[in-house]
Design a protein around this motif. Sequence first.
Motif, PDB file in Angstrom:
ATOM      1  N   ASN A 166       4.017   6.298  -5.152  1.00  0.00           N
ATOM      2  CA  ASN A 166       3.886   6.519  -6.595  1.00  0.00           C
ATOM      3  C   ASN A 166       2.827   7.567  -6.897  1.00  0.00           C
ATOM      4  O   ASN A 166       2.905   8.271  -7.907  1.00  0.00           O
ATOM      5  N   ARG A 167       1.849   7.694  -6.018  1.00  0.00           N
ATOM      6  CA  ARG A 167       0.798   8.695  -6.188  1.00  0.00           C
ATOM      7  C   ARG A 167       1.275  10.088  -5.771  1.00  0.00           C
ATOM      8  O   ARG A 167       1.021  11.076  -6.456  1.00  0.00           O
ATOM      9  N   ASP A 170       2.123   2.170  -3.421  1.00  0.00           N
ATOM     10  CA  ASP A 170       1.112   2.875  -4.218  1.00  0.00           C
ATOM     11  C   ASP A 170       0.999   4.335  -3.791  1.00  0.00           C
ATOM     12  O   ASP A 170       0.842   5.233  -4.630  1.00  0.00           O
ATOM     13  N   GLU A 201       0.834  -1.208   0.000  1.00  0.00           N
ATOM     14  CA  GLU A 201       0.000   0.000   0.000  1.00  0.00           C
ATOM     15  C   GLU A 201       0.864   1.252   0.000  1.00  0.00           C
ATOM     16  O   GLU A 201       0.567   2.220  -0.711  1.00  0.00           O
ATOM     17  N   GLU A 236      -3.121   3.165 -12.505  1.00  0.00           N
ATOM     18  CA  GLU A 236      -1.915   2.361 -12.305  1.00  0.00           C
ATOM     19  C   GLU A 236      -0.713   3.290 -12.318  1.00  0.00           C
ATOM     20  O   GLU A 236      -0.761   4.394 -12.846  1.00  0.00           O
ATOM     21  N   ARG A 252      -9.625   0.567 -11.682  1.00  0.00           N
ATOM     22  CA  ARG A 252      -8.397  -0.120 -12.098  1.00  0.00           C
ATOM     23  C   ARG A 252      -8.701  -1.178 -13.154  1.00  0.00           C
ATOM     24  O   ARG A 252      -7.846  -1.990 -13.479  1.00  0.00           O
TER      25      ARG A 252
END
Length: 851
Positions: free
Chosen positions: A485-486, A482, A479, A762, A793
Amino acid sequence: MNLSEIKKILEENLKKEFSDGRKRNIIFWYDEESEFVEDIKDLELENAKVLQLSDNNSFYIKYLLEKQDTCSNYLIYSPNPKPMARENWLLDIEKYSQEFSTDKATVIMRDLGVKDETLRYVFKKYIKFFGNKERYKKFASYNIEEFTEEKVNIAVLSVLCKLPVPNFELVIKTILMEEIEDENKYIKEIINFGDIDVFWDLVGKKYGYHLEERSLEQLIIMFLITNLSYNLEAKTPATWEKFVSSKKADTIVFINHFMNHSEDCEVYDVLANQVEKKLNLKNYIRKWDLEDYILCDTFKAFDEEIINWLIVNLTQNVGEYEKYRKIINRRRTTHWFKKFKNEYESVYYAMEILRLVDELKKSLKGGTAYEVIDNYTKTYYLFDYFYRKFYLASDRIENKDNFSKLLEIIENTYTHWYLEELSIKWSQIIEDELIDDIRINGLNKQQEFYDQYILPHMRNEERVFVIISDAFRYEAAKELTDILNRDRRGRAELFFMQGVIPSYTKLGMASLLPHKNIEMNDIGDVLVDNINSAGTENRQKILSMYSEDVVAIKYNDMKDMKRPEYKKIFEGKKLVYIYHNVVDAIGDKPSTERDVFEAVEKTFEDLNSLIKNLINNVSATNIYITADHGFIYRRSNLKEYDKISKADVKAIDEGRRFILTEEKKVEQGVLSISMNYLFGEDTKLNAIIPKGVTRFRVQGAGEKYVHGGAALQEIVIPVIKFKNIRKDEFKSSKIEVKLTNISRKITNRITYLEFFQTEKIEDKKIPINLKLYFVDEEGNRISNENIIIADSRSSKPEERTFREKFTLKDQAYDKSEKYYLIMEDEDEMVEKIYAKVPFMIDLAIINDFGF
C-alpha cells in the motif's frame, strides 16, 4: 602567477614612439627581491625579446645590443638590485632606455582586481603562497567581489585546505577532521604557505576560542562541550566551564552541521569518542537524571546510558511503556540513533511484547475456535510480529552484553507463555470442538482458495496472477500488505484462510490448486484430480485442466527476466501461478534456520519487486499472494519436555509436527484428526499431531523452525488481494506537515517552532522525514538543523505535534531582508524542498543567546 597585467604594461611601453633619435625601445627591470624569477621564464612579449641579466653575462648583453642586434626591442630582466653606476657595465645603454619597476603584491592585486591599496601588506605576506600556480589559480577561481583582509585570509586558508569555496567553517572542519591522521597536513600547509596566527585569530573571532594554548585538541573539546551545554539541563561541571565558548551560537551551529553531514559525520564520531574518554563523561552521566540529558546527542555515551536505563526498567517490570516509547521517539532524530538503531529497535519491540502481555492481563481469550482465530488475526499475531522484529534487530547488535537479561525475558515470555498458552488453549478447543471435523464454520478454507478467490476472475475472463510463497505466515503478510500500500499504486487487502492439517508443503500446495478431488496414495504422494501435485510441471498440468491459457513457474526462473521475456511467457495467459520459496528454504535447513527472520525480510523485497515487474512488464491487475503453510520458530534450545515420543504407528508421511497414518491413535499429548475433511469420507487416513507446540522426538538438528501441526501460526494462511489501480487516489502520498506558528518574526537567537502532522499514517498515507534549517536570501545556512520523522499512527493530535529548537548564527541580521525556513524532504527520490517559509529576523540584542 598570471603576468597578464605586467605583459600589458610592458608591451604598451615597448610600442611607444621613438624619441631622441632612438630606433628601438629597451626596458630594464630590476627585481630586487627576485619575486618574479620563476615567472619570467613564461613571459613572452609580442614585440620584444626577453633577456635575463645575471652576474656574468653583462658583457655578452652589451655586445648583443650594440653590435649583433641593433634593431629589436628588448626587455632586460635582472633578479637582483640595480648595481651602482661604477659597477654597471650597461650604464650607457640604460641612459637611452626605460626602467620598469613593480613588486609581486602589486601585480597580484592588479591581476585580481583589488583596488584597496591598504591590503598591499596582506598580499605581500602571502607572496610565497601565490608563488605556486595551482594555489594562485584556485584563489582566483573564488571570484571574490569585494576584498577585505578577512576575506583574503579565509580564501588563503580555504585554498590550503583544498576547499571548493572560501568558507571558514569548512576550513575548521577540514583541519579538525585531519586530526585523526598521524600528521595534520593542512596545518603544515598553513604554517609553510599561510599564516598560522591568522588561523587562530579567526578561530577566536568566529568561535570564541580564548584558551592560552593554541591546541587543536582543546579546540575540539571546546566545540563539543559548548554543544553539549546546549541541551544539557544539568549544571556543567566546573572543570568544563573554561571550555564553554563565548560564541555559543556559531559553535553549536558548526557542530550541528559537522555531525549531520552525510560523510563527515564518521570523522565527527571518531573525534567525539576521543573527547568522551578524556572527559570521563560516563561518570558524570550516572550522576545526572535521565531528563537532564534526554535530548543530548554530542556523545554516544548518552545513547548507551539511555538504552541501558530502558533495559533495566524493562527487566525490572517497571511498566512505564508509554514513557519508553516517547523516549525512543525523541532519540530517533538525534545524531547517534543510526549507530544504535538496532539497540533501540530491540528495546522497542521487547517493550511492545511486554506491553501487550500487560494489556491482555496475561490472559488469551476465546471460548470457541472462531473467537480464538478472530482474536489471533486481530491482536495475538502481534506477538509473532514483535518477536520477529525483536530478533531481527538484536541479531545485528555487535555487543549484546547488557541485553542478555532482556533477551532471556523476551524468550521466556514468547516461548513459555505466549506460544504455550495459545497452543495449549487452541489444542483444547480442537479436542473439544473440532476433533470430528477440523473445519471451522464461517472461515474460508485453504482448499477453497481457487473457488473463492480465483474462479470469479476466470468467469469474468479477467487475468489473474497467484504468488505462493512457501511458509509465508500471517504476521508477515500483514507487514507486506502495508509495504504494498505504501510502494505500489493500487490497493492491497489482507484476508486469511484456515489452512489444511497437517500444515506442510505437499498438502498446502495441492490445496491451493483448482481441483475436484485431493487424495494421497500409499507412498505419500498428494494427487490432485489423479495427477501428482509435486513440482511445477505437474501443477501446470493440473491448472491446464481448468484453463487453456495457464502458466506455472518458479520465482527463481523469472527473477532475472527482462521485459521481452515477461511478454513472451505471460502474454495472453489468463491464469499464472508463481512459486516463491525463501522462508521455508532457509528455515528447513538446520544450518540456516536461525536466519529465518532475515528470510522473511528477503521475501518482502522479492515479492514487492515481483509485483512491480508484473505491473510494469505485463500490466498485471489482479494479483493474489498466499502460502502453503506457516511456521513456528523459537530461538532458544528445546528441552526434553518440549518433545514427545513418536506414536508407534506405520506412517505414510511424517515430520517433526505430524504423522499421516491409517491408524487412529488416542493417547496423551497428541491429537488424532481424520483426513476426511480433505480426502473425502472414504479415506482411512488420520493426522496425528502433537498438542501445543511440542515436537516429535526425532534425531538430528533443525527443531526450532517447524511446521506441520495445527498451531495458529502454522494454519492461519494469509491471502493478500492486490488490485493494480492507476487512478491517483490509489497512489500513496506522503503525509503533510505544517508549521503552526502564526508569527513569521524571530526576535531571539534561540527560537522554538511547532509543526503538525495533519493526518495519521494509514492506507495510502505514508511517512515523511524532513530536515529543517534557516537560510538567508543567498541560500547560506544560518542555523542548526532539526529532523522531523512524521510517521505517527495516533488519532490524538497532540501525539502528532513536533516542537523544534533552532539556534541562529551569531551575525548581524537585517530586518528589512527576508530569511527562510527550509523544510527539506530527505527522500533522495523526490524534489528536496518540501516548503520554503519566509521569516523576518529582528534581534533586539545581537549577542543575546538565551543561556
